[in-house]
Design a protein around this motif. Structure first.
Motif, PDB file in Angstrom:
ATOM      1  N   ASN A 110      -7.668  -6.271   2.882  1.00  0.00           N
ATOM      2  CA  ASN A 110      -8.860  -5.832   3.612  1.00  0.00           C
ATOM      3  C   ASN A 110      -9.845  -6.901   4.373  1.00  0.00           C
ATOM      4  O   ASN A 110     -10.677  -6.329   4.790  1.00  0.00           O
ATOM      5  CB  ASN A 110      -9.691  -4.604   2.821  1.00  0.00           C
ATOM      6  CG  ASN A 110      -8.898  -2.875   2.884  1.00  0.00           C
ATOM      7  OD1 ASN A 110      -8.735  -2.583   4.610  1.00  0.00           O
ATOM      8  ND2 ASN A 110      -9.199  -2.011   1.678  1.00  0.00           N
ATOM      9  N   GLY A 128      -5.334  -2.464   7.125  1.00  0.00           N
ATOM     10  CA  GLY A 128      -5.603  -3.721   5.921  1.00  0.00           C
ATOM     11  C   GLY A 128      -4.443  -5.126   5.554  1.00  0.00           C
ATOM     12  O   GLY A 128      -5.395  -5.406   4.760  1.00  0.00           O
ATOM     13  N   ALA A 157     -12.654   0.025   3.993  1.00  0.00           N
ATOM     14  CA  ALA A 157     -10.883   1.703   3.472  1.00  0.00           C
ATOM     15  C   ALA A 157     -11.717   2.767   3.501  1.00  0.00           C
ATOM     16  O   ALA A 157     -10.872   3.363   4.125  1.00  0.00           O
ATOM     17  CB  ALA A 157     -11.269   0.971   2.282  1.00  0.00           C
TER      18      ALA A 157
END
Length: 328
Positions: free
Chosen positions: A141, A120, A40
């Motif tokens: 993710n 994601g 992330a």
């Protein structure tokens, strides 16, 4: 709808014209556990996989920088890799892309597939004919999936490991997930091969820039142990590459710092010691360089001849007298 019709006509997803079990059994047999994941913070994306099957990385793991990653396993239809990436590159979400491709696949009951895109978003499919223990878990993710496992504890262990190691770089985090899967029981047949790829967050101009990390262990008694070793070596060479760039920019101190990082990770590697010695010599620190050169020449005399050749290429900037003294 028009996109779907084009795909139906043009994309060779279905590898068999018959859905009979005997035909599906002819597809590559990569029962396995894997993870698709995104960092992330950096946007990097990865696939990690291990199986009791030769060269699992050659058919399961797919990725394209700035687009996404795919893991296709169980009775593998490799076309999910390039076709899934193509659809995500066109802007389809993973769930949309996977739905389209599953609709074209007569063997979908035997497939296990996971998609993840650069945002994601994830999508995963575990066919009802996948061999137990089979299951998956998908979230933002990351997605973890496994089939033909010793028990049903593997997928939960993978999920837990991914969530617990968010402080690690993505490649090392994915490795922790694979190790957790193995510790929980892993493939009921044992272990043989493993692979790890990492692609970047942004699309790249050249094909050779696609993968930041591309490691495969095709046949090994302890594939994850070997994969961990290779990842450590890869990190050492990242230091080396940065050191080389610093040398090109005539930033010797930065080069020495980077080469030192490489040697710390891989101290037995002669090349890493050698270029550290060259950097020291080029900065006028022959007293420090000479012991390194001597140790390298003793281990492998070919490096002495290599040293004689470097001045002509501008890679070693010492006097003729110093060169003769060094290589006598």
């Amino acid at each position: 709808m028009r996109l779907f019709l084009v795909l139906l006509c043009c994309l060779p997803l279905s590898s068999k014209v018959s859905a009979q079990t005997a035909e599906i059994m002819k597809d590559p047999f990569a029962h396995t556990y894997s993870i698709v994941a995104r960092d992330a913070k950096t946007g990097e994306m990865a696939v990690g996989v291990q199986s009791h099957w030769f060269s699992v990385g050659s058919i399961v793991s797919w990725g394209k920088a700035g687009v996404g990653v795919v893991a296709t396993q169980s009775f593998v239809n490799p076309a999910y890799g390039p076709n899934g990436l193509k659809l995500m590159e066109q802007g389809l979400a993973p769930a949309e892309a996977l739905t389209i491709l599953l609709a074209l696949d007569e063997g979908k009951a035997y497939r296990q597939v996971a998609f993840l895109n650069a945002n994601g978003e994830t999508a995963v499919h575990t066919g009802e004919k996948c061999v137990e223990a089979a299951g998956d878990f998908a979230a933002e993710n990351f997605s973890v999936q496994a089939n033909m496992m010793l028990n049903d504890k593997v997928v939960p262990a993978m999920k837990k490991a991914f969530l617990e190691h968010e402080n690690l770089p993505l490649a090392e985090r994915v490795l922790k997930v694979l190790q957790a899967a193995e510790a929980a029981g892993g493939d009921i047949r044992g272990k043989q091969s493993a692979a790890l790829i990492v692609v970047g967050a942004e699309e790249v101009e050249h094909p050779w820039e696609e993968k930041k990390i591309d490691l495969r262990v095709d046949d090994h008694a302890e594939p994850l142990v070997e994969l961990e070793r290779l990842l450590k070596v890869a990190r050492a060479y990242e230091f080396m590459n940065r050191g080389d760039l610093a040398m090109e920019a005539a930033n010797v101190e930065k080069a020495l710092e980077e080469y030192g990082g490489a040697m710390e990770l891989f101290p037995e590697n002669l090349e890493m010691k050698y270029w550290t010695a060259v950097a020291l010599a080029n900065s006028g620190r022959m007293d420090e360089a000479k012991p390194l050169f001597e140790a390298i020449f003793k281990a492998d005399p070919n490096w002495k001849e290599m040293t004689r050749r470097l001045p002509a290429s501008g890679l070693l900037n010492i006097s003729k007298k110093e060169l003769e003294e060094l290589t006598k």
